[in-house]
Design a protein around this motif. Structure first.
Motif, mmCIF file in Angstrom:
data_model
loop_
_atom_site.group_PDB
_atom_site.id
_atom_site.type_symbol
_atom_site.label_atom_id
_atom_site.label_comp_id
_atom_site.label_asym_id
_atom_site.label_seq_id
_atom_site.Cartn_x
_atom_site.Cartn_y
_atom_site.Cartn_z
ATOM 1 N N SER A 142 0.830 -1.217 0.000
ATOM 2 C CA SER A 142 0.000 0.000 0.000
ATOM 3 C C SER A 142 0.856 1.255 0.000
ATOM 4 O O SER A 142 0.546 2.226 -0.710
ATOM 5 C CB SER A 142 -0.936 0.019 1.206
ATOM 6 O OG SER A 142 -1.886 -1.016 1.102
ATOM 7 N N ASP A 143 1.927 1.256 0.779
ATOM 8 C CA ASP A 143 2.821 2.419 0.825
ATOM 9 C C ASP A 143 3.487 2.642 -0.534
ATOM 10 O O ASP A 143 3.606 3.783 -0.998
ATOM 11 C CB ASP A 143 3.896 2.234 1.894
ATOM 12 C CG ASP A 143 3.321 2.211 3.296
ATOM 13 O OD1 ASP A 143 2.303 2.875 3.540
ATOM 14 O OD2 ASP A 143 3.904 1.506 4.153
ATOM 15 N N ARG A 144 3.921 1.563 -1.172
ATOM 16 C CA ARG A 144 4.571 1.680 -2.476
ATOM 17 C C ARG A 144 3.580 2.158 -3.541
ATOM 18 O O ARG A 144 3.909 3.023 -4.354
ATOM 19 C CB ARG A 144 5.194 0.344 -2.890
ATOM 20 C CG ARG A 144 6.447 0.035 -2.071
ATOM 21 C CD ARG A 144 7.084 -1.256 -2.512
ATOM 22 N NE ARG A 144 6.441 -2.371 -1.813
ATOM 23 C CZ ARG A 144 6.497 -3.620 -2.226
ATOM 24 N NH1 ARG A 144 7.127 -3.948 -3.328
ATOM 25 N NH2 ARG A 144 5.909 -4.568 -1.519
ATOM 26 N N ARG A 145 2.353 1.627 -3.504
ATOM 27 C CA ARG A 145 1.334 2.080 -4.444
ATOM 28 C C ARG A 145 1.069 3.564 -4.265
ATOM 29 O O ARG A 145 1.007 4.326 -5.235
ATOM 30 C CB ARG A 145 0.038 1.291 -4.269
ATOM 31 C CG ARG A 145 -1.089 1.785 -5.212
ATOM 32 C CD ARG A 145 -2.459 1.269 -4.821
ATOM 33 N NE ARG A 145 -2.755 1.306 -3.401
ATOM 34 C CZ ARG A 145 -3.113 2.403 -2.723
ATOM 35 N NH1 ARG A 145 -3.197 3.574 -3.333
ATOM 36 N NH2 ARG A 145 -3.386 2.348 -1.436
ATOM 37 N N GLN A 146 0.942 3.995 -3.010
ATOM 38 C CA GLN A 146 0.680 5.408 -2.729
ATOM 39 C C GLN A 146 1.827 6.280 -3.232
ATOM 40 O O GLN A 146 1.594 7.343 -3.826
ATOM 41 C CB GLN A 146 0.456 5.616 -1.236
ATOM 42 C CG GLN A 146 0.063 7.035 -0.887
ATOM 43 C CD GLN A 146 -0.241 7.196 0.602
ATOM 44 O OE1 GLN A 146 -0.275 6.227 1.356
ATOM 45 N NE2 GLN A 146 -0.466 8.427 1.012
ATOM 46 N N MET A 147 3.051 5.853 -3.012
ATOM 47 C CA MET A 147 4.203 6.616 -3.514
ATOM 48 C C MET A 147 4.133 6.772 -5.030
ATOM 49 O O MET A 147 4.374 7.855 -5.568
ATOM 50 C CB MET A 147 5.525 5.914 -3.163
ATOM 51 C CG MET A 147 6.074 6.201 -1.800
ATOM 52 S SD MET A 147 7.750 5.518 -1.631
ATOM 53 C CE MET A 147 8.694 6.736 -2.542
ATOM 54 N N GLU A 156 1.467 6.529 -6.948
ATOM 55 C CA GLU A 156 0.322 7.374 -7.319
ATOM 56 C C GLU A 156 0.680 8.853 -7.190
ATOM 57 O O GLU A 156 0.356 9.661 -8.058
ATOM 58 C CB GLU A 156 -0.900 7.048 -6.467
ATOM 59 C CG GLU A 156 -1.570 5.749 -6.852
ATOM 60 C CD GLU A 156 -2.713 5.350 -5.921
ATOM 61 O OE1 GLU A 156 -2.834 5.934 -4.809
ATOM 62 O OE2 GLU A 156 -3.485 4.456 -6.295
ATOM 63 N N GLU A 157 1.352 9.205 -6.091
ATOM 64 C CA GLU A 157 1.761 10.596 -5.886
ATOM 65 C C GLU A 157 2.749 11.026 -6.971
ATOM 66 O O GLU A 157 2.662 12.133 -7.511
ATOM 67 C CB GLU A 157 2.371 10.775 -4.498
ATOM 68 C CG GLU A 157 1.349 10.668 -3.376
ATOM 69 C CD GLU A 157 1.972 10.596 -1.985
ATOM 70 O OE1 GLU A 157 3.219 10.698 -1.862
ATOM 71 O OE2 GLU A 157 1.204 10.420 -1.017
ATOM 72 N N THR A 209 1.006 11.612 -10.288
ATOM 73 C CA THR A 209 0.352 12.918 -10.313
ATOM 74 C C THR A 209 1.354 14.000 -10.703
ATOM 75 O O THR A 209 1.060 14.862 -11.541
ATOM 76 C CB THR A 209 -0.288 13.228 -8.939
ATOM 77 O OG1 THR A 209 -1.276 12.240 -8.674
ATOM 78 C CG2 THR A 209 -0.912 14.611 -8.910
#
Length: 151
Positions: A82-87, A89-90, A93
């Motif tokens: 989840s942390d890697r996916r969020q990174m 995604e950011e 962007t």
């Protein structure tokens, strides 16, 4: 049986230097690489896939510090998915914002190129609109100075 690549082979395939590959390993971007009994690095297919991903991140201008964070999280395992996916995604962007800014800049450049082309090959002396090229008066093109053309 899996085949392994030497550091020189990896360097040729990736465009990185052997020095850069060793540096990436030293700073934690690349996990420790398997070695022969003589200490020579041997890169597996999984190492190559990771290096190719790092090159993609580098191409998108991800800072090395963020790449290191991502690599550390990857090293921890599935609990950090989840942390890697969020990174990512950011970062995506940010990349999409940069692409949009580049697209707008490319459009402005194309407009200026088209404007200069029209000055070189005018169809009619007074037929050009000066819209987007400054607030100069509409004058016959042959009398405009470089300053009036927006330079």
């Amino acid at each position: 049986m899996e085949s392994y690549l030497t550091i020189d082979e990896v360097a040729r395939r990736t465009g990185l230097t052997a020095y850069t590959l060793r540096y990436y390993e030293r700073i934690g971007l690349i996990a420790s690489i398997a070695r022969t009994t003589g200490g020579q690095r041997r890169y597996a297919a999984s190492d190559m896939a990771w290096i190719e991903f790092l090159l993609r991140l580098r191409t998108t201008n991800m800072p090395i510090g963020k790449m290191q964070t991502f690599a550390r999280l990857r090293g921890v395992g599935d609990s950090t998915v989840s942390d890697r996916r969020q990174m990512l995604e950011e970062h995506l962007t940010d990349v999409l914002s940069e692409i949009e800014a580049l697209r707008q800049s490319a459009e402005a450049l194309q407009a200026k190129i088209d404007y200069y082309r029209s000055l070189e090959h005018p169809s009619a002396p007074d037929s050009l609109s000066d819209e987007g090229h400054g607030n100069e008066e509409r004058k016959p093109l042959r009398t405009r100075s470089r300053k009036a053309a927006g330079d």
